[in-house]
Design a protein around this motif. Structure first.
Motif, mmCIF file in Angstrom:
data_model
loop_
_atom_site.group_PDB
_atom_site.id
_atom_site.type_symbol
_atom_site.label_atom_id
_atom_site.label_comp_id
_atom_site.label_asym_id
_atom_site.label_seq_id
_atom_site.Cartn_x
_atom_site.Cartn_y
_atom_site.Cartn_z
ATOM 1 N N ALA A 131 0.739 -1.264 0.000
ATOM 2 C CA ALA A 131 0.063 -0.047 -0.087
ATOM 3 C C ALA A 131 0.819 1.150 -0.103
ATOM 4 C CB ALA A 131 -1.102 0.113 1.217
ATOM 5 N N TRP A 172 -0.382 6.786 -4.284
ATOM 6 C CA TRP A 172 -1.594 6.229 -4.413
ATOM 7 C C TRP A 172 -2.140 6.562 -6.134
ATOM 8 C CZ3 TRP A 172 -4.560 2.821 -2.554
ATOM 9 C CH2 TRP A 172 -4.538 2.522 -1.103
ATOM 10 N N LEU A 228 -3.206 3.652 -8.343
ATOM 11 C CA LEU A 228 -4.498 3.673 -8.979
ATOM 12 C C LEU A 228 -4.534 3.856 -10.419
ATOM 13 C CD1 LEU A 228 -6.357 5.010 -5.878
ATOM 14 C CD2 LEU A 228 -6.266 2.700 -6.572
ATOM 15 N N VAL A 269 -8.251 0.353 -1.660
ATOM 16 C CA VAL A 269 -8.508 1.616 -1.177
ATOM 17 C C VAL A 269 -9.385 1.130 0.086
ATOM 18 C CG1 VAL A 269 -10.689 3.148 -1.452
ATOM 19 C CG2 VAL A 269 -8.822 2.776 -3.266
ATOM 20 N N GLY A 282 -6.452 2.200 2.260
ATOM 21 C CA GLY A 282 -6.672 3.577 2.209
ATOM 22 C C GLY A 282 -7.591 4.008 3.241
#
Length: 273
Positions: free
Chosen positions: A162, A169, A173, A263, A267
């Motif tokens: 992560a 991010w 993504l 996520v 996240g």
């Protein structure tokens, strides 16, 4: 005129190379030391064989210190999480470009891959989003059941991958995960089902079974549970490809499953268990 046989042979080579990479990752994982809180295998519910490659890289770098067998002396990997993910994106992207180049050289029509006009539409996007959401939910239920049966996976690997910054991010993504989803759907659904059915007249449903088996074998590093789960997920994606005839639908669904795992759990720090 399309040269179906030549492209099929070329795609077979790409598939074998990918499966050999997955097998090598499985060997590294099974013989490696735990890293970051005892992680010894990837998350079974994860869709991508590429995750096994990252795990092998992490494991090998810990073992290279000569102290991997002692968690108290385990060191951090020499490469950052972002660099490891970038490595996966480059390797998967290279495989994808090889397939596209092979398709262009052998004059395979885009429609055989499931690419037809309009490629992007509200309906195909909607189907992909609904399918991806449903697969993610089913994946979470399966993981929860597996944990209750004592075959759940350690989540440390996903935590290790992560990102820890907004830029990380964004890369994950909008670059890494789209490349992975695009390549794997191109190979396992677009080529192994679409092209083979169009070029050789084989039943797409029979090819769906074969491609799902190959997809599952690519997850050998995740253990028996991972093979079964990803095999089932692969067949659902294959069925969606056969029914819709759209590569875009399954790419969107595949991407959403992966993205939601990161996520929601990393996240947003949500744990359904």
């Amino acid at each position: 005129m399309p040269d179906w046989a030549t492209f099929a042979g070329f795609a077979g080579v790409v598939l074998v190379l990918l499966l050999l990479l997955a097998h090598a990752s499985k060997s590294a994982v099974s013989g490696g030391a735990p890293i970051r809180g005892g992680v010894d295998r990837p998350q079974p519910g994860s869709v991508d064989p590429a995750v096994a490659e990252v795990h092998a890289s992490l494991t090998n770098r810990v073992r290279a210190t000569g102290r991997g067998t002692d968690p108290a002396h385990a060191t951090q990997p020499q490469l950052s999480t972002l660099a490891l993910l970038a490595n996966v994106a480059v390797s998967q992207g290279a495989f994808g470009l090889l397939l596209l180049a092979g398709g262009w050289f052998t004059e395979i029509p885009p429609s055989a891959f499931g690419v037809t006009a309009p490629v992007l539409s509200a309906s195909t996007l909607g189907v992909g989003v609904v399918l991806g959401g449903a697969l993610y939910a089913a994946n979470e239920v399966g993981a929860s059941v597996g944990e209750r049966l004592g075959i759940g996976a350690d989540e440390g690997l996903r935590e290790a991958l992560a990102p820890d910054s907004p830029a990380g991010w964004a890369v994950l993504l909008f670059l890494v995960l789209p490349i992975i989803a695009g390549f794997e759907e191109l190979l396992f659904r677009g080529v192994l089902i679409g092209v083979f059915a169009a070029g050789f007249g084989v039943s797409p449903w029979l090819l769906a079974v074969g491609s799902s088996v190959a997809f599952a074998l690519g997850h050998g590093a995740q253990g028996p549970a991972g093979v079964v789960v990803t095999g089932v997920l692969g067949f659902v994606l294959a069925a969606a490809f056969v029914l819709t005839g759209s590569l875009f639908v399954v790419v969107v669904a595949h991407y959403l499953v992966n993205a939601l795992e990161f996520v929601v759990h990393e996240g947003m720090d949500v744990n359904w268990g």
